[in-house]
Design a protein around this motif. Sequence first.
Motif, PDB file in Angstrom:
ATOM      1  N   GLU A 262       8.240  18.801  31.642  1.00 34.69           N
ATOM      2  CA  GLU A 262       8.096  18.128  30.352  1.00 34.69           C
ATOM      3  C   GLU A 262       9.171  18.578  29.375  1.00 34.69           C
ATOM      4  N   CYS A 265      12.580  17.037  30.332  1.00 38.29           N
ATOM      5  CA  CYS A 265      12.720  15.639  29.904  1.00 38.29           C
ATOM      6  C   CYS A 265      12.928  15.543  28.393  1.00 38.29           C
ATOM      7  N   GLU A 266      12.191  16.355  27.650  1.00 41.19           N
ATOM      8  CA  GLU A 266      12.261  16.296  26.198  1.00 41.19           C
ATOM      9  C   GLU A 266      13.600  16.796  25.663  1.00 41.19           C
ATOM     10  N   LEU A 269      17.050  15.776  28.918  1.00 41.22           N
ATOM     11  CA  LEU A 269      17.261  14.335  29.060  1.00 41.22           C
ATOM     12  C   LEU A 269      17.109  13.592  27.740  1.00 41.22           C
ATOM     13  N   ASP A 270      16.543  14.284  26.743  1.00 43.03           N
ATOM     14  CA  ASP A 270      16.304  13.668  25.430  1.00 43.03           C
ATOM     15  C   ASP A 270      15.466  12.399  25.558  1.00 43.03           C
ATOM     16  N   ASP A 271      14.513  12.418  26.496  1.00 52.29           N
ATOM     17  CA  ASP A 271      13.653  11.247  26.734  1.00 52.29           C
ATOM     18  C   ASP A 271      12.314  11.716  27.292  1.00 52.29           C
ATOM     19  N   PRO A 272      11.359  12.084  26.433  1.00 55.28           N
ATOM     20  CA  PRO A 272      10.064  12.584  26.916  1.00 55.28           C
ATOM     21  C   PRO A 272       9.329  11.602  27.815  1.00 55.28           C
ATOM     22  N   GLY A 273       9.632  10.315  27.696  1.00 56.54           N
ATOM     23  CA  GLY A 273       8.929   9.322  28.495  1.00 56.54           C
ATOM     24  C   GLY A 273       9.183   9.436  29.984  1.00 56.54           C
ATOM     25  N   VAL A 274      10.316  10.027  30.367  1.00 54.16           N
ATOM     26  CA  VAL A 274      10.611  10.184  31.798  1.00 54.16           C
ATOM     27  C   VAL A 274       9.547  11.049  32.468  1.00 54.16           C
ATOM     28  N   ASP A 277       6.688   8.868  33.671  1.00 54.26           N
ATOM     29  CA  ASP A 277       7.001   7.794  34.617  1.00 54.26           C
ATOM     30  C   ASP A 277       6.244   8.082  35.905  1.00 54.26           C
ATOM     31  N   ALA A 296      18.357   8.979  37.464  1.00 53.30           N
ATOM     32  CA  ALA A 296      17.995   9.074  36.044  1.00 53.30           C
ATOM     33  C   ALA A 296      18.621  10.301  35.400  1.00 53.30           C
ATOM     34  N   VAL A 300      22.200  10.703  32.398  1.00 46.07           N
ATOM     35  CA  VAL A 300      22.253  11.478  31.153  1.00 46.07           C
ATOM     36  C   VAL A 300      23.353  12.528  31.216  1.00 46.07           C
TER      37      VAL A 300
END
Length: 378
Positions: A262, A265-266, A269-274, A277, A296, A300
Motif C-alpha cells: 500500500e 503504491c501511494e 507509484l503516486d497512485d493508491p488505487g493500484v 486493483d 504498471a 511510472v
Amino acid sequence: MTDPTPGRALPLEGVLVVACEQAVAAPLATRHLADLGARVIKVERTGRGDFARDYDTVVHGLSSHFVWLNRSKESVSADLKDPDQLARVRDLIAGADVFVQNFAPGAAERLGLGADDLRRDHPGLIHCSISGYGSTGPYRDAKAYDLLIQAEAGLVSVTGTEDHPAKAGIPAADIGAGMYAFSGILAALYDRERTGEGTTFEVSLFDALSEWMGFPLQYAAGSGHAPVRAGTSHPAIAPYGAFAAGDGVEVVFGIQNEREWERFCEVVLDDPGVATDERFASGSARVENRPALHGAIDAVLAGLTGDELVERLERAGVANARRRTLDEVLTHPQHEQRGRFVEVDSSAGPVRTLLPPITFDDGRTPRMGPIPDVGPGV
C-alpha cells in the motif's frame, strides 16, 4: 603482517595447519584459519605448485583465484611420489594440530596420509578431507569441478531466467565446502580443548551445496514442482527484483507485506488505487499477474531518475539497493568508509584485497600476510 592488539593474541595463534591443497575449497578454509592467526603451511607440487596459480594472470601477473585464497600462508613444495619427500611431509604433519587435504578419493590413503594412519600415530590430530562427492557412494570417483556440482545439486536449475538456466557467477560449491571445512575445524579444535582427542571428518562439495539448496528442495518436495526461474525476481513474491528507472539506473527492491504494498503504491507509484486493483490486491494475485504488474510499475519508473526512485522507496520504507557493477563495488562507499580494502604483499608488488568478514570489537586485526610464491622443497 598486521600485528594483533598488544596483550591479546589472535584466536588461533599457536595452531599449526598443514594443508595438501589446491584449487578453491581447501585453500579457502585454510586462509580463514590463517586470517585468525593460525600458521598454515601449504604443501604444493614441485614446479608450478597449486594449479590455481595458472587460472589467469590478471593481478599483476598473478592469478585472481590464488591471490584471493592464499595470503598469510607459507609454501613448501614436494613430490609426494618421492619416498624421502613424502616422509618429510609426514614429519611436518606430526607436529601439526590440523591436517587438511583435498586429494582425489583414496589418494591420501595410498600415500599413508589417510586419517587412520595419521591419527593412529597422532591421536590429537584434526584430519579434514574435502572431496567432490564424499568418500562413499556411486559418485565417489566422479570428477567434481564447481560447475558440475552446481549442475548435479540443482543450483543451475533454479538460477537464471525462465528460458535460460545459468550457473552462479561465483564458485558456490567450492565456497560452501570451504566454509563448512573451516567451521568443522573450529568445532574440532574446541572439542579437543575439552576432550584432548582429535577428530576425523570430511566435507564434500555436493553435500555442502545440497545443504545450501534447502529452500528450493523443500519447495519442490512440498509443492510438487520447482520454483520458477525468474532472474532477479522471486517465485513467490511480487514485485521483487531489479527495476530500471528512466535514466537506466537499476534499483532492486521487494515488497514483503500488504502494508508495504500500500505504501509503495501511494508513495512510489503516486497512485493508491493500484493497491486495490483486483489483479494486484494480494500477494498471490500479484505473482499470477506479474507481467501486468511490471507494466504498471515500469510506466511510472520511466519518468523517474534512479535517485528519485531511491528517494521515493526510502520515503515509503521499502528496502532497496542499487544493482552495482564490480567496478562500483570496488569503490563502494560502505567499503571505503570502513576501510575494508587493504594491501598485502606479493612478489609482484602490493595487492589490494578485502579484510575478512570477522571483525573483533577489541581492536585486534586479522593477519594479512603476503601471498607466497611456490616454496622451497621440504
